[in-house]
Each structure stands twice: as structure tokens, then as C-alpha cells.
Design a protein around this motif. Sequence first.
Motif, short mmCIF file in Angstrom:
data_model
loop_
_atom_site.label_atom_id
_atom_site.label_comp_id
_atom_site.label_asym_id
_atom_site.label_seq_id
_atom_site.Cartn_x
_atom_site.Cartn_y
_atom_site.Cartn_z
N VAL A 36 0.71 -1.27 -0.10
CA VAL A 36 0.00 -0.07 0.16
C VAL A 36 1.05 1.17 0.06
CG1 VAL A 36 -1.65 1.00 1.26
CG2 VAL A 36 -1.83 -1.16 1.46
N VAL A 46 -8.00 0.92 3.00
CA VAL A 46 -7.55 -0.34 2.31
C VAL A 46 -6.47 -1.28 3.24
CG1 VAL A 46 -5.43 -1.11 0.76
CG2 VAL A 46 -7.20 0.53 0.06
N TYR A 49 -9.22 -2.82 5.78
CA TYR A 49 -9.90 -4.07 5.33
C TYR A 49 -8.96 -5.18 4.82
CZ TYR A 49 -14.49 -2.39 5.29
OH TYR A 49 -15.88 -1.90 5.64
N LEU A 50 -7.67 -4.95 4.31
CA LEU A 50 -6.86 -6.03 4.17
C LEU A 50 -6.31 -6.87 5.36
CD1 LEU A 50 -4.60 -4.70 1.00
CD2 LEU A 50 -6.83 -5.87 1.06
N ILE A 126 -1.07 -1.24 -4.29
CA ILE A 126 -2.24 -0.31 -4.12
C ILE A 126 -1.86 1.10 -4.46
CG2 ILE A 126 -4.04 0.66 -2.73
CD1 ILE A 126 -4.84 -2.04 -3.14
N THR A 202 -12.11 1.55 -0.35
CA THR A 202 -12.89 0.14 -0.03
C THR A 202 -13.06 -0.60 -1.11
OG1 THR A 202 -14.33 1.27 1.78
CG2 THR A 202 -14.79 -0.84 0.89
N ALA A 205 -9.58 -2.25 -1.87
CA ALA A 205 -9.56 -3.28 -1.09
C ALA A 205 -10.24 -4.34 -1.68
CB ALA A 205 -9.96 -3.17 0.55
N THR A 208 -8.54 -5.91 -4.80
CA THR A 208 -7.29 -6.55 -4.07
C THR A 208 -7.52 -8.21 -3.69
OG1 THR A 208 -6.57 -4.63 -3.49
CG2 THR A 208 -5.39 -6.71 -2.51
#
Length: 269
Positions: A36, A46, A49-50, A126, A202, A205, A208
Motif C-alpha cells: 500500500v 485499504v 480491510y486487508l 495499491i 474500499t 481493497a 485486491t
Amino acid sequence: MFDFDDEEVTRYSRHILLKDVGVEGQEKIRNAKVLVVGAGGLGSPVILYLAAAGVGTIGIVDADSVDLSNLQRQILYTTGDVGKPKASTAQQKVNALNPHVKTVVYQDFIKADNALGIIKEYDFVIDGTDNFPSKFLINDACIMANKPFSFAGILGFDGQTFTHVPGSSCYRCIYSTPPDPGTVPSCSQAGVLGAVVGILGTIQATETLKYITGTGDLLTDKLLVINAKTMDFSKITVEKDADCPVCGSHPSITKLIDYEQNTCELKAH
């Protein structure tokens, strides 16, 4: 052979229940390495959530410190974090959320002399940066390193995002060169609605996790454009440019370039 312990099975149970993810998909998530670049407005959702999803390794690149003006949209941070380095503070938040996730901190800006060395260690990148020079640099580095990545950009109530995988259209297929200084207002001049940044992050994410698990259709060769005022979401087909200066048949850009920062930078997200 899967070796999730009882705590992990409970933690990831809602993923495991999904027929398109399951234990096999969760294992792919655990083995994934995601970089990221930018732990700000886009990077905040991101990273959260990851980490919550159980991505095995998350690299975080950011040389800035938390500013009070960031808190309107950079949800990783609290008032008590003002003045602290973003990357290491984000690492602490990840550790608190999910101790199974390994974080690697790069307390630096992404630059021509370090981008390839950092990116090569990861499966997916990202772009959570807030300025045009970094976005072109990340695009070019990912093309040269044959790495997939997610792009997003926001200004005001508007945002756009797409996903690149090797062989699909890239950022330069859409925008061949950075805009001239002064032609696009910065978010510090025009403002940005904080929640819009969260929507785009979001989506990044989600893309991804879809890439990692091989689920669904990615935003490749498509630019998703969002107008939060009207809540209109539209997809624009983007064809790969055979004459693209970096991913085309005969690329003219063969080494990374540090473009000069200018007033177009999206400092507010």
C-alpha cells in the motif's frame, strides 16, 4: 493442507462461508503480499480491510506524519496520533486489529530510485498516493516489474478507479503525461468529501481481495467513475493503447522518472 487454528477459523468464518472464497481462498489471502503506497485517505480503508481479511503481509509506504486536517477522512488515525509518523502508526493499528498479519514499514516516499526494489517483493500494489507524479511513477514501476495494481483518485465529490493486470490497459493509456502545473486544482484548494475517499479505498481493497482469490471480474480495461452528489456510478471502457509510452508495443519510457511536484497534487486525501 490448511493449518488455521480455532481462533483464525472464527475470525475468518464469514469468508470461509462464502463459496467463492472458502478455506482455499482464505489460504490464498494469508499467503498474499500487498503493498500500500500512501497511508492516507485511500490507504486507511485499504489497510484496515486487508488486515481484517487476513492478508499475510502488508507493506506500507509513507513518509508523512499525521496532521489534524487528515482526520476528516484518514480513518486509521485518532486525535492522539497527530504528529506521529503515518506508516509506523498504521502498523500499530494493524497489529491491534489482527496479530496474524505481518507489516513492513517503509518510512519514505516512493521514488524512482526505490520503487522497483520495494514493489518487486509484493504480489499486488495499491496506489493510495495523493499526487500525479507518484501515480505515474507507480504505474510505470508496476508495468516494468510486471505487477498488478489498483489506482484511485478523488477530488471534491468525484472519484475514479481501475485495476491493472499485466497485459491490460494502464494509467498512461488513459492519461499519457502528468497535467501541466495549475491546470487541475488540488483538494486543499477545492476540498474533498471525506466519505468519498472511503468509498474509493474500499473498492480498491475489494479489487485486491478479488485478485488474490481469483473471484469475480476485475476493473481491468474499465475506469469506474463515481459522482457522490448524484450517486451515479459509471464504467468507461479503456482500450489498451498500442502506442502507450510505457506498456505499448515500442515503449519510449524505459526507466522511472521523478516528475516535479506541482499544484495539481491531491494533498487533501
